[in-house]
Design an enzyme around this catalytic site. Structure first.
Site, PDB file in Angstrom:
ATOM      1  N   ASN A  40      33.108  40.151  37.274  1.00 38.31           N
ATOM      2  CA  ASN A  40      33.798  40.423  36.174  1.00 38.31           C
ATOM      3  C   ASN A  40      35.199  40.038  36.216  1.00 38.31           C
ATOM      4  OD1 ASN A  40      35.192  41.660  33.690  1.00 38.31           O
ATOM      5  ND2 ASN A  40      33.537  42.934  33.559  1.00 38.31           N
ATOM      6  N   GLU A  76      32.867  38.526  31.406  1.00 33.12           N
ATOM      7  CA  GLU A  76      33.993  38.863  30.365  1.00 33.12           C
ATOM      8  C   GLU A  76      34.878  37.584  30.573  1.00 33.12           C
ATOM      9  OE1 GLU A  76      35.865  42.448  29.129  1.00 33.12           O
ATOM     10  OE2 GLU A  76      35.340  43.165  31.138  1.00 33.12           O
ATOM     11  N   ASP A 126      27.817  43.018  35.642  1.00 33.18           N
ATOM     12  CA  ASP A 126      28.622  44.150  35.333  1.00 33.18           C
ATOM     13  C   ASP A 126      27.810  45.035  34.623  1.00 33.18           C
ATOM     14  OD1 ASP A 126      30.141  46.224  34.618  1.00 33.18           O
ATOM     15  OD2 ASP A 126      31.889  45.075  33.554  1.00 33.18           O
ATOM     16  N   ASN A 156      28.094  48.298  34.073  1.00 32.74           N
ATOM     17  CA  ASN A 156      28.730  49.426  33.260  1.00 32.74           C
ATOM     18  C   ASN A 156      27.802  50.837  33.554  1.00 32.74           C
ATOM     19  OD1 ASN A 156      31.251  49.035  31.941  1.00 32.74           O
ATOM     20  ND2 ASN A 156      30.134  47.517  30.819  1.00 32.74           N
ATOM     21  N   ASP A 189      29.402  47.227  39.419  1.00 32.06           N
ATOM     22  CA  ASP A 189      28.633  45.932  39.587  1.00 32.06           C
ATOM     23  C   ASP A 189      27.805  45.571  40.689  1.00 32.06           C
ATOM     24  OD1 ASP A 189      31.034  44.307  38.005  1.00 32.06           O
ATOM     25  OD2 ASP A 189      31.911  46.002  39.179  1.00 32.06           O
ATOM     26  N   ASP A 203      40.315  43.902  37.009  1.00 35.67           N
ATOM     27  CA  ASP A 203      39.807  45.310  37.368  1.00 35.67           C
ATOM     28  C   ASP A 203      38.766  45.419  38.151  1.00 35.67           C
ATOM     29  OD1 ASP A 203      38.650  44.848  35.134  1.00 35.67           O
ATOM     30  OD2 ASP A 203      39.711  46.436  33.884  1.00 35.67           O
ATOM     31  N   HIS A 204      37.870  44.474  38.274  1.00 35.50           N
ATOM     32  CA  HIS A 204      36.663  44.329  39.177  1.00 35.50           C
ATOM     33  C   HIS A 204      36.993  43.449  40.166  1.00 35.50           C
ATOM     34  CE1 HIS A 204      33.923  45.825  35.924  1.00 35.50           C
ATOM     35  NE2 HIS A 204      34.835  45.561  35.147  1.00 35.50           N
TER      36      HIS A 204
END
Length: 259
Positions: free
Chosen positions: A7, A34, A149, A151, A220, A249-250
């Site tokens: 991501n 993303e 990802d 989530n 992930d 941030d991933h």
């Protein structure tokens, strides 16, 4: 065959970081989430010059998924079946042609917050659609990888501070149950299967020094069908990428298959 999921949190913001990671780690296939770009805005030529075929399913400013592959791709499809009215760009799949053919699905599962509410209802409905589609793909009995990802924090062990996520859509019982239903179709969570130790995370928030404190979560995932699990050689999390310049941030998670 090294397959990675990453991501990137915006192709424009992470162009340099993504390029550096590809250059250093050289995955055969990279599934991106993303990208936050329409198809026409993705810097296709740059990655083609790096040796990758580029397939995107983009959306202006939000969501968006892509496949970068050094290997030939066949039967590329976009969008998760089951809801013709769904306009969010969260799913792309293709068959990678190596020594063995492997079906890969790159996904960006809805966040679902705030929960309860319409966004959480969409998340659970999306997961139900994914489960139904996964069933149909499993029936083809070819190696299958669902990567992206999710989530979803599958268990408390997948969060440094599980107590702060109790009321979050990523860790609510319904989210975890939907993830378990997917696993129970016969999928293997590659990272957990090979790396059962605690403290493995793939996301650290930009706020409150989460990275410096290792206050992370594992959201992930790479889920493997039985045929793909039989080919699993290795897997890992490229944690060091989070310490680079202008990081997402991933961080990337990856598997290596004997394919």
């Amino acid at each position: 065959m090294k397959i990675a999921s990453f991501n990137i949190n915006g192709i424009k913001a992470r162009f340099e970081a993504l390029s550096a990671w590809l250059d250093e780690f050289k995955p055969d296939v990279a599934l991106l989430q993303e990208i936050k770009s329409v198809d026409e805005g993705f810097p296709r030529e740059h990655f083609e010059d790096m040796g990758y075929r580029v397939e995107t399913h983009g959306q202006k400013g939000f969501n968006g998924v892509a496949i970068l592959s050094r290997l030939p791709l066949e039967d590329v499809t976009r969008g998760l079946p089951g809801d013709a009215s769904d306009e969010q760009a969260r799913w792309i799949e293709a068959t990678v042609i190596g020594a063995r053919a492997v079906r890969i699905c790159g996904l960006y599962l809805p966040n679902g917050n705030p929960a309860p509410g319409p966004k959480y209802d969409y998340k659970l409905a999306w997961m139900a659609r994914m489960e139904a589609h996964a069933r149909s793909l499993l029936a083809q009995e070819m190696p299958l990888v669902l990567a992206g990802d999710y989530n979803v924090i599958p268990q408390d062990a997948d969060a440094a501070r599980p107590e702060v996520w109790r009321e979050d859509a990523l860790a609510l019982p319904q989210s975890r149950a939907a993830f378990r239903r997917l696993l129970n179709l016969g999928f293997t969570d590659a990272i957990r299967a090979r790396m059962p130790q605690p403290g493995l995370y793939s996301f650290w928030d930009y706020q409150a020094g989460a990275w410096e404190k290792n206050n992370g979560i594992r959201i992930d995932h790479l889920l493997l069908s039985p045929q793909a699990a039989d080919l699993l050689i290795d897997c890992g999390i490229d944690k060091a990428v989070r310490a680079g310049e202008k990081p997402s941030d991933h961080v990337p998670v990856w598997i290596e298959l004997d394919a």
